[in-house]
Design an enzyme around this catalytic site. Sequence first.
Site, short mmCIF file in Angstrom:
data_model
loop_
_atom_site.label_atom_id
_atom_site.label_comp_id
_atom_site.label_asym_id
_atom_site.label_seq_id
_atom_site.Cartn_x
_atom_site.Cartn_y
_atom_site.Cartn_z
N ASN A 88 -11.86 20.31 -48.79
CA ASN A 88 -11.87 21.22 -47.63
C ASN A 88 -13.27 21.41 -47.04
O ASN A 88 -13.40 21.72 -45.84
CB ASN A 88 -11.30 22.58 -48.07
CG ASN A 88 -11.57 23.68 -47.07
OD1 ASN A 88 -10.96 23.72 -46.00
ND2 ASN A 88 -12.51 24.56 -47.39
N ASP A 119 -22.76 20.81 -53.70
CA ASP A 119 -22.93 20.17 -52.40
C ASP A 119 -22.18 18.84 -52.48
O ASP A 119 -22.53 17.98 -53.31
CB ASP A 119 -24.43 19.94 -52.14
CG ASP A 119 -24.70 19.32 -50.77
OD1 ASP A 119 -23.76 18.83 -50.13
OD2 ASP A 119 -25.89 19.34 -50.37
N VAL A 120 -21.16 18.67 -51.64
CA VAL A 120 -20.34 17.45 -51.74
C VAL A 120 -21.12 16.20 -51.34
O VAL A 120 -20.61 15.09 -51.46
CB VAL A 120 -19.02 17.55 -50.91
CG1 VAL A 120 -18.13 18.65 -51.46
CG2 VAL A 120 -19.31 17.76 -49.43
N ASP A 127 -18.51 25.37 -53.81
CA ASP A 127 -19.08 25.53 -52.46
C ASP A 127 -20.57 25.26 -52.54
O ASP A 127 -21.20 25.54 -53.58
CB ASP A 127 -18.84 26.94 -51.92
CG ASP A 127 -18.94 27.00 -50.39
OD1 ASP A 127 -17.88 27.09 -49.73
OD2 ASP A 127 -20.07 26.93 -49.85
N ILE A 128 -21.14 24.78 -51.48
CA ILE A 128 -22.60 24.58 -51.47
C ILE A 128 -23.32 25.91 -51.63
O ILE A 128 -24.38 25.98 -52.23
CB ILE A 128 -23.05 23.84 -50.20
CG1 ILE A 128 -24.52 23.47 -50.30
CG2 ILE A 128 -22.76 24.63 -48.93
CD1 ILE A 128 -24.99 22.50 -49.23
N TYR A 167 -18.14 14.75 -35.32
CA TYR A 167 -17.03 15.44 -35.99
C TYR A 167 -15.73 14.64 -35.83
O TYR A 167 -15.00 14.43 -36.81
CB TYR A 167 -16.88 16.84 -35.38
CG TYR A 167 -15.89 17.75 -36.09
CD1 TYR A 167 -16.15 18.22 -37.38
CD2 TYR A 167 -14.72 18.15 -35.45
CE1 TYR A 167 -15.26 19.08 -38.01
CE2 TYR A 167 -13.83 19.01 -36.09
CZ TYR A 167 -14.09 19.48 -37.37
OH TYR A 167 -13.21 20.32 -38.00
N LYS A 211 -13.67 12.94 -38.88
CA LYS A 211 -12.30 13.37 -39.20
C LYS A 211 -11.31 12.21 -39.00
O LYS A 211 -10.35 12.10 -39.77
CB LYS A 211 -11.91 14.60 -38.38
CG LYS A 211 -12.71 15.86 -38.73
CD LYS A 211 -12.47 16.34 -40.17
CE LYS A 211 -13.08 17.72 -40.42
NZ LYS A 211 -12.87 18.19 -41.81
N ASP A 233 -10.71 32.73 -36.70
CA ASP A 233 -11.69 33.23 -37.68
C ASP A 233 -11.20 34.59 -38.17
O ASP A 233 -11.32 35.58 -37.45
CB ASP A 233 -13.09 33.37 -37.04
CG ASP A 233 -13.74 32.01 -36.77
OD1 ASP A 233 -13.36 31.02 -37.42
OD2 ASP A 233 -14.63 31.97 -35.90
N VAL A 245 -8.21 27.21 -35.71
CA VAL A 245 -7.84 28.24 -36.68
C VAL A 245 -8.62 29.52 -36.36
O VAL A 245 -9.84 29.48 -36.20
CB VAL A 245 -8.17 27.77 -38.12
CG1 VAL A 245 -7.90 28.88 -39.12
CG2 VAL A 245 -7.37 26.51 -38.45
N1 NAD Z 1 -11.52 26.51 -38.42
C1 NAD Z 1 -10.95 25.59 -37.70
O1 NAD Z 1 -10.59 25.82 -36.52
C2 NAD Z 1 -10.68 24.22 -38.28
C3 NAD Z 1 -9.83 23.36 -37.57
C4 NAD Z 1 -9.56 22.09 -38.09
C5 NAD Z 1 -10.13 21.71 -39.29
N2 NAD Z 1 -10.95 22.55 -39.96
C6 NAD Z 1 -11.54 22.07 -41.22
O2 NAD Z 1 -11.23 22.96 -42.26
C7 NAD Z 1 -12.27 22.96 -43.23
C8 NAD Z 1 -12.72 24.39 -43.51
O3 NAD Z 1 -13.16 24.97 -42.29
P1 NAD Z 1 -13.36 26.55 -42.09
O4 NAD Z 1 -12.81 26.89 -40.78
O5 NAD Z 1 -12.91 27.29 -43.27
O6 NAD Z 1 -14.98 26.56 -41.96
P2 NAD Z 1 -16.09 27.54 -42.56
O7 NAD Z 1 -17.38 27.08 -41.98
O8 NAD Z 1 -15.70 28.96 -42.40
O9 NAD Z 1 -16.07 27.21 -44.13
C9 NAD Z 1 -16.49 25.95 -44.62
C10 NAD Z 1 -16.96 26.10 -46.06
O10 NAD Z 1 -17.40 24.79 -46.50
C11 NAD Z 1 -18.64 24.95 -47.18
N3 NAD Z 1 -19.41 23.70 -47.10
C12 NAD Z 1 -19.94 23.13 -45.98
N4 NAD Z 1 -20.65 22.03 -46.31
C13 NAD Z 1 -20.54 21.89 -47.66
C14 NAD Z 1 -21.06 20.96 -48.57
N5 NAD Z 1 -21.87 19.97 -48.19
N6 NAD Z 1 -20.71 21.06 -49.87
C15 NAD Z 1 -19.92 22.09 -50.29
N7 NAD Z 1 -19.45 23.04 -49.47
C16 NAD Z 1 -19.75 22.93 -48.16
C17 NAD Z 1 -19.35 26.09 -46.46
O11 NAD Z 1 -20.37 26.67 -47.24
C18 NAD Z 1 -18.18 27.02 -46.17
O12 NAD Z 1 -17.99 27.96 -47.20
C19 NAD Z 1 -13.37 22.06 -42.67
O13 NAD Z 1 -13.28 20.77 -43.24
C20 NAD Z 1 -13.04 22.01 -41.20
O14 NAD Z 1 -13.54 20.84 -40.57
C21 NAD Z 1 -11.24 23.81 -39.49
#
Ligand code: NAD
Length: 285
Positions: free
Chosen positions: A112, A85-86, A47-48, A179, A183, A214, A212
């Site tokens: 992810n 950091d990706v 994770d970042i 976004y 995607k 929270d 999704v």
């Molecule tokens: N939550 C939703 O409703 C939803 C719906 C569709 C898709 N998604 C996708 O699911 C994935 C996870 O989402 P989530 O809901 O858990 O979000 P979240 O924001 O709770 O968690 C995302 C995580 O990714 C990490 N991150 C962000 N940028 C980064 C980087 N550059 N390098 C490394 N780590 C990084 C963050 O620190 C965080 O821990 C994402 O790709 C998101 O687009 C989420």
Amino acid sequence: MTGQGLPTGRSSRLDNKLVLITGAARGIGRACATEFAAEGADLVLLDIAADIDGCPYPMGTWSQLRHTAELCRGYGVHVTADRLDVRDSAAGSRIVERVLDEHGRIDALINNAGLAAPSGKPLHEVTDEEWQLMLDVDLTGAFRMLRSAVPGMIRHGAGSVVNIASTAGMVGYRHFAGYVAAKHGLVGLTKAAALDYAPLGVRVNALCPGSVRDDPELEGRMLGEIARSLDLPVAEHEHTFIAAQPTNRFVAARDVAKAALWLASDESRDVTGAVIAVDGGFSVR
Ligand SMILES: NC(=O)c1ccc[n+]([C@@H]2O[C@H](COP(=O)([O-])OP(=O)(O)OC[C@H]3O[C@@H](n4cnc5c(N)ncnc54)[C@H](O)[C@@H]3O)[C@@H](O)[C@H]2O)c1
């Protein structure tokens, strides 16, 4: 470990597998990590763990990443946690090399890590920097990790990459051009990479979650941040989105993780290039 978002028992569908997960500090990444651990996978959690300039909300933290790792160790598997950091190709490659040195292989990569903002405005108001950030993390980040991990998978003759896309990779969302474009790009990347590697035993698939929930246990915050981007009170946003869900409920992060688990496992060995919605039917109407 009996909460709503976490698995309650130990099984063995991923025994002897080594799985790398990006964005593992919280949310869907934590849900994947704990589900995979409960099925016996050894894990490299990335994770970042630091905030990002230009993103209007906080990222996961180092203590959240360590907490995910501790939850996973509770299932008796080997876990390492690292900052990554990706957007940093060289750092991603170094981690992949280290994992290959230590473990000899990577069986699955879960791309992810992702951002939902800067968003919430029509595209003519989006700056170059905002556009670039969204694509850099949500699309190019997955490309970089895939490019680093795939050679080892090819040498091993097997591997599974799961790209966490979104329903925003299947349909448009108003005021989310960056976004949605990122995607959709990730879905395209999935299909192209699946064809590149199908003859070599490496599978590449995408999951498209809908909205999704929270989950406090997972500390995910994307839905709330999407609401904030749209200047909507979270309760109103939830109402609006649930009304669009044929199932009348939000998707659980754990259900996304279970789909990722199936794609990472040998149970899906003939599935590649698939784009699977986990969205309660949202995208079919
Ligand atoms: N939550 C939703 O409703 C939803 C719906 C569709 C898709 N998604 C996708 O699911 C994935 C996870 O989402 P989530 O809901 O858990 O979000 P979240 O924001 O709770 O968690 C995302 C995580 O990714 C990490 N991150 C962000 N940028 C980064 C980087 N550059 N390098 C490394 N780590 C990084 C963050 O620190 C965080 O821990 C994402 O790709 C998101 O687009 C989420």
